[in-house]
Design a protein around this motif. Structure first.
Motif, PDB file in Angstrom:
ATOM      1  N   LEU A  63       0.681   5.736  14.440  1.00 33.49           N
ATOM      2  CA  LEU A  63       0.639   5.589  12.861  1.00 33.49           C
ATOM      3  C   LEU A  63       0.908   6.789  12.238  1.00 33.49           C
ATOM      4  CD1 LEU A  63      -2.774   3.528  12.534  1.00 33.49           C
ATOM      5  CD2 LEU A  63      -0.181   2.727  12.398  1.00 33.49           C
ATOM      6  N   ASP A  64       2.132   6.974  11.270  1.00 36.86           N
ATOM      7  CA  ASP A  64       2.460   8.163  10.664  1.00 36.86           C
ATOM      8  C   ASP A  64       2.030   7.810   8.949  1.00 36.86           C
ATOM      9  OD1 ASP A  64       3.466  10.472   9.592  1.00 36.86           O
ATOM     10  OD2 ASP A  64       5.737   9.790  10.396  1.00 36.86           O
ATOM     11  N   GLU A  65       1.189   8.582   8.566  1.00 37.34           N
ATOM     12  CA  GLU A  65       0.533   8.566   7.132  1.00 37.34           C
ATOM     13  C   GLU A  65       0.397   7.183   6.953  1.00 37.34           C
ATOM     14  OE1 GLU A  65      -0.461  11.031   5.638  1.00 37.34           O
ATOM     15  OE2 GLU A  65       0.543  12.625   6.451  1.00 37.34           O
ATOM     16  N   PRO A  66      -0.554   6.439   7.754  1.00 39.15           N
ATOM     17  CA  PRO A  66      -0.513   4.804   7.591  1.00 39.15           C
ATOM     18  C   PRO A  66      -1.142   4.322   6.105  1.00 39.15           C
ATOM     19  CG  PRO A  66      -2.186   5.575   8.915  1.00 39.15           C
ATOM     20  CD  PRO A  66      -1.373   6.839   8.744  1.00 39.15           C
ATOM     21  N   PHE A  67      -1.840   5.296   5.411  1.00 39.08           N
ATOM     22  CA  PHE A  67      -2.575   4.811   4.231  1.00 39.08           C
ATOM     23  C   PHE A  67      -2.190   5.395   3.044  1.00 39.08           C
ATOM     24  CE2 PHE A  67      -5.655   4.886   7.905  1.00 39.08           C
ATOM     25  CZ  PHE A  67      -5.546   3.306   8.041  1.00 39.08           C
ATOM     26  N   SER A  68      -0.790   6.183   3.249  1.00 41.41           N
ATOM     27  CA  SER A  68      -0.297   6.974   1.970  1.00 41.41           C
ATOM     28  C   SER A  68      -0.062   6.212   0.805  1.00 41.41           C
ATOM     29  CB  SER A  68       0.718   7.670   2.607  1.00 41.41           C
ATOM     30  OG  SER A  68       1.873   6.900   2.822  1.00 41.41           O
ATOM     31  N   GLN A  69       0.305   5.061   0.824  1.00 43.50           N
ATOM     32  CA  GLN A  69       0.595   4.275  -0.330  1.00 43.50           C
ATOM     33  C   GLN A  69      -0.272   3.143  -0.638  1.00 43.50           C
ATOM     34  OE1 GLN A  69       4.658   3.064  -0.858  1.00 43.50           O
ATOM     35  NE2 GLN A  69       5.274   4.400   0.911  1.00 43.50           N
ATOM     36  N   ILE A  70      -1.508   3.406  -0.121  1.00 39.73           N
ATOM     37  CA  ILE A  70      -2.506   2.382  -0.278  1.00 39.73           C
ATOM     38  C   ILE A  70      -3.351   2.545  -1.147  1.00 39.73           C
ATOM     39  CG2 ILE A  70      -4.479   0.910   0.721  1.00 39.73           C
ATOM     40  CD1 ILE A  70      -2.584   0.828   3.333  1.00 39.73           C
ATOM     41  N   ASP A  71      -3.828   1.858  -2.230  1.00 36.34           N
ATOM     42  CA  ASP A  71      -4.772   2.218  -3.476  1.00 36.34           C
ATOM     43  C   ASP A  71      -6.103   2.505  -2.889  1.00 36.34           C
ATOM     44  OD1 ASP A  71      -2.856   1.478  -5.240  1.00 36.34           O
ATOM     45  OD2 ASP A  71      -3.665  -0.571  -5.372  1.00 36.34           O
ATOM     46  N   ASN A  72      -7.109   3.484  -3.387  1.00 30.83           N
ATOM     47  CA  ASN A  72      -8.207   3.957  -2.890  1.00 30.83           C
ATOM     48  C   ASN A  72      -8.946   2.941  -2.649  1.00 30.83           C
ATOM     49  OD1 ASN A  72      -7.037   6.774  -2.854  1.00 30.83           O
ATOM     50  ND2 ASN A  72      -7.786   7.338  -4.897  1.00 30.83           N
ATOM     51  N   PHE A  73      -8.778   2.053  -3.726  1.00 33.10           N
ATOM     52  CA  PHE A  73     -10.109   0.950  -3.628  1.00 33.10           C
ATOM     53  C   PHE A  73      -9.895   0.113  -2.445  1.00 33.10           C
ATOM     54  CE2 PHE A  73      -7.049  -1.405  -5.841  1.00 33.10           C
ATOM     55  CZ  PHE A  73      -6.981  -2.590  -5.464  1.00 33.10           C
ATOM     56  N   LYS A  74      -8.732  -0.018  -1.959  1.00 32.91           N
ATOM     57  CA  LYS A  74      -8.392  -0.702  -0.688  1.00 32.91           C
ATOM     58  C   LYS A  74      -8.290   0.093   0.605  1.00 32.91           C
ATOM     59  CE  LYS A  74      -7.174  -5.208  -1.792  1.00 32.91           C
ATOM     60  NZ  LYS A  74      -8.159  -6.245  -0.937  1.00 32.91           N
ATOM     61  N   LYS A  75      -8.177   1.457   0.468  1.00 33.25           N
ATOM     62  CA  LYS A  75      -8.239   2.058   1.434  1.00 33.25           C
ATOM     63  C   LYS A  75      -9.169   2.320   2.455  1.00 33.25           C
ATOM     64  CE  LYS A  75      -5.715   5.836   0.712  1.00 33.25           C
ATOM     65  NZ  LYS A  75      -5.373   7.176   0.172  1.00 33.25           N
ATOM     66  N   ASN A  76     -10.459   2.432   1.853  1.00 36.19           N
ATOM     67  CA  ASN A  76     -11.629   2.599   2.656  1.00 36.19           C
ATOM     68  C   ASN A  76     -11.995   1.250   3.706  1.00 36.19           C
ATOM     69  OD1 ASN A  76     -12.036   5.251   1.765  1.00 36.19           O
ATOM     70  ND2 ASN A  76     -13.073   4.455   0.146  1.00 36.19           N
ATOM     71  N   SER A  77     -11.929   0.023   2.814  1.00 36.54           N
ATOM     72  CA  SER A  77     -12.109  -1.188   3.587  1.00 36.54           C
ATOM     73  C   SER A  77     -11.113  -1.273   4.616  1.00 36.54           C
ATOM     74  CB  SER A  77     -12.221  -2.309   2.822  1.00 36.54           C
ATOM     75  OG  SER A  77     -11.045  -2.550   2.085  1.00 36.54           O
ATOM     76  N   LEU A  78      -9.891  -0.958   4.452  1.00 36.88           N
ATOM     77  CA  LEU A  78      -8.954  -1.376   5.491  1.00 36.88           C
ATOM     78  C   LEU A  78      -8.889  -0.325   6.671  1.00 36.88           C
ATOM     79  CD1 LEU A  78      -6.129  -2.638   6.213  1.00 36.88           C
ATOM     80  CD2 LEU A  78      -4.964  -0.713   4.846  1.00 36.88           C
ATOM     81  N   ARG A  79      -9.289   1.018   6.226  1.00 31.89           N
ATOM     82  CA  ARG A  79      -9.564   1.804   7.367  1.00 31.89           C
ATOM     83  C   ARG A  79     -10.697   1.261   8.469  1.00 31.89           C
ATOM     84  NH1 ARG A  79      -8.542   7.566   4.559  1.00 31.89           N
ATOM     85  NH2 ARG A  79     -10.504   6.862   3.292  1.00 31.89           N
ATOM     86  N   ARG A  80     -11.885   1.018   7.697  1.00 30.91           N
ATOM     87  CA  ARG A  80     -12.844   0.353   8.550  1.00 30.91           C
ATOM     88  C   ARG A  80     -12.470  -0.819   9.278  1.00 30.91           C
ATOM     89  NH1 ARG A  80     -15.883   1.874   3.786  1.00 30.91           N
ATOM     90  NH2 ARG A  80     -15.550  -0.406   2.996  1.00 30.91           N
ATOM     91  N   ASN A  81     -11.776  -1.776   8.660  1.00 31.09           N
ATOM     92  CA  ASN A  81     -11.149  -3.198   9.443  1.00 31.09           C
ATOM     93  C   ASN A  81     -10.385  -2.602  10.667  1.00 31.09           C
ATOM     94  OD1 ASN A  81     -12.596  -4.618   7.605  1.00 31.09           O
ATOM     95  ND2 ASN A  81     -10.901  -5.249   6.727  1.00 31.09           N
ATOM     96  N   LEU A  82      -9.381  -1.666  10.453  1.00 26.04           N
ATOM     97  CA  LEU A  82      -8.377  -1.358  11.266  1.00 26.04           C
ATOM     98  C   LEU A  82      -8.952  -0.706  12.507  1.00 26.04           C
ATOM     99  CD1 LEU A  82      -5.317  -1.225  12.262  1.00 26.04           C
ATOM    100  CD2 LEU A  82      -5.003   0.815  10.958  1.00 26.04           C
ATOM    101  N   PHE A  83      -9.815   0.345  12.356  1.00 25.77           N
ATOM    102  CA  PHE A  83     -10.237   0.958  13.393  1.00 25.77           C
ATOM    103  C   PHE A  83     -11.329   0.332  14.242  1.00 25.77           C
ATOM    104  CE2 PHE A  83      -8.450   4.689  10.786  1.00 25.77           C
ATOM    105  CZ  PHE A  83      -7.358   4.976  11.359  1.00 25.77           C
ATOM    106  N   SER A  84     -12.171  -0.520  13.438  1.00 26.75           N
ATOM    107  CA  SER A  84     -13.114  -1.171  14.244  1.00 26.75           C
ATOM    108  C   SER A  84     -12.367  -2.251  15.144  1.00 26.75           C
ATOM    109  CB  SER A  84     -13.864  -2.112  13.288  1.00 26.75           C
ATOM    110  OG  SER A  84     -14.648  -1.024  12.427  1.00 26.75           O
ATOM    111  N   TYR A  85     -11.329  -2.838  14.360  1.00 28.39           N
ATOM    112  CA  TYR A  85     -10.361  -3.883  15.423  1.00 28.39           C
ATOM    113  C   TYR A  85      -9.799  -3.152  16.592  1.00 28.39           C
ATOM    114  CZ  TYR A  85      -6.828  -6.963  16.504  1.00 28.39           C
ATOM    115  OH  TYR A  85      -5.877  -7.959  17.129  1.00 28.39           O
ATOM    116  N   LEU A  86      -9.147  -1.903  16.343  1.00 25.62           N
ATOM    117  CA  LEU A  86      -8.616  -1.148  17.439  1.00 25.62           C
ATOM    118  C   LEU A  86      -9.810  -0.986  18.715  1.00 25.62           C
ATOM    119  CD1 LEU A  86      -6.449   1.256  15.490  1.00 25.62           C
ATOM    120  CD2 LEU A  86      -5.753  -0.778  16.738  1.00 25.62           C
ATOM    121  N   LYS A  87     -10.769  -0.467  18.070  1.00 27.44           N
ATOM    122  CA  LYS A  87     -11.897  -0.385  19.031  1.00 27.44           C
ATOM    123  C   LYS A  87     -12.311  -1.435  19.812  1.00 27.44           C
ATOM    124  CE  LYS A  87     -12.987   4.188  18.980  1.00 27.44           C
ATOM    125  NZ  LYS A  87     -12.768   4.980  20.348  1.00 27.44           N
TER     126      LYS A  87
END
Length: 313
Positions: free
Chosen positions: A158-182
């Motif tokens: 992933l190259d700068e995967p959250f660079s264009q995502i709004d801050n209010f979405k970024k945190n929950s998306l990160r939690r969802n994505l990295f939990s899913y990958l684990k």
């Protein structure tokens, strides 16, 4: 396991972009790559994916050597997925159709279930039938991530995967994505400028400076014990100041404004940060940033305190 063995790469007519890069990544492990713009983060991901022919060194995934375009008619490894900053989506088809692109048409029910699962991961269920060309840049970035996961890769780049995502979405998306990958035991390498990507979700972190690895450790160790200002500044504002004839690195929260001490400073500017104020002070002709619970008047003299365990005195 990914083995990156002393790889170097140079673009034509340029100085070396990667020099003697060496590290390993276990299956299911998450690695964050940080460094200033132009240090070689994106080039490293391209090299690992197989888009570049190396000057020297080698790359292996388990027993399979990763080779570049000189060895493959279609460069890139089938068991990896790489999400670049340009997304490469199909703009005139829907979000769901973009995700389904790599799924088998012979099993429509399974493809629909898989698409629905990934739409939930990227929090875009309600956009399933919207054409990609009508989405914002941040929404397209999320679709690109979901499409890369459609056929579960062994390694996600992933190259700068959250660079264009709004801050209010970024945190929950990160939690969802990295939990899913684990959960799926998918290894991941993230190239980013955002220290939150590393501190909250990475198992390991490498920092690139001048096209070489300058640090390789856990995010916690690198944050707590940065060996140079360059490393600390990737996480937060950092002060490099001299106290008692010792030059030290301190984050703003490691300095307190107290009622009285021998360390005097004058307030220069203040910045509202939400739950705290960032106070810029002049301390012995050095500009220093301090976290404080409330605002302070400009030009006011304040007393500073630094914990002795931080000073290592």
């Amino acid at each position: 396991m990914l083995q990156v063995n002393n790889i170097s790469f140079t673009y034509p007519s340029k100085e070396k972009t990667l020099e003697n890069i060496n590290f390993t990544l276990k299956k299911g492990e998450h690695l964050c790559v940080m460094g200033e713009s132009g240090c070689g983060k994106s080039t490293l991901l391209k090299a690992i994916y197989g888009l570049l022919d190396l000057d020297s060194g080698s790359l292996f995934w388990n027993e399979t050597e990763i080779l570049g375009p000189a060895h493959h008619l279609v460069p890139g490894m089938d068991f990896f997925k790489y999400v670049a900053q340009d997304f490469d989506l199909m703009p005139f088809t829907s979000v769901s159709e973009n995700i389904k692109k790599f799924l088998s048409r012979f099993y429509p029910k399974e493809a629909d279930e898989r698409t629905q699962e990934l739409l939930e991961v990227i929090e875009m269920t309600e956009f399933a039938n919207i054409k990609v060309k009508n989405l914002s840049g941040g929404q397209q970035q999320r679709v690109a991530i979901a499409r890369a996961l459609a056929k579960e890769p062994e390694l996600l780049l992933l190259d700068e995967p959250f660079s264009q995502i709004d801050n209010f979405k970024k945190n929950s998306l990160r939690r969802n994505l990295f939990s899913y990958l684990k959960e799926k035991n998918i290894a991941c390498i993230v190239a980013t400028h955002d220290g939150d990507d590393a501190l909250s979700f990475a198992d390991q972190m490498i920092i690139i400076k001048n096209h070489k690895i300058t640090a390789n450790n856990t995010p916690s160790n690198l944050y707590k014990n940065p060996k140079e200002k360059y490393i600390a500044s990737l996480f937060d504002d950092v002060n490099e100041i001299t106290i008692n004839n010792e030059t030290i690195l301190l984050y703003p929260h490691q300095i307190q404004i107290v009622e009285n001490s021998d360390l005097k400073a004058t307030v220069i500017k203040t910045y509202f940060k939400g739950h705290y104020w960032l106070i810029e002070v002049n301390f012995k002709n050095q500009s220093v940033f301090v976290s404080h619970r409330q605002n302070i008047d400009i030009k006011k003299t304040v007393s500073l305190r630094v914990n002795e365990t931080v000073l290592n005195l």
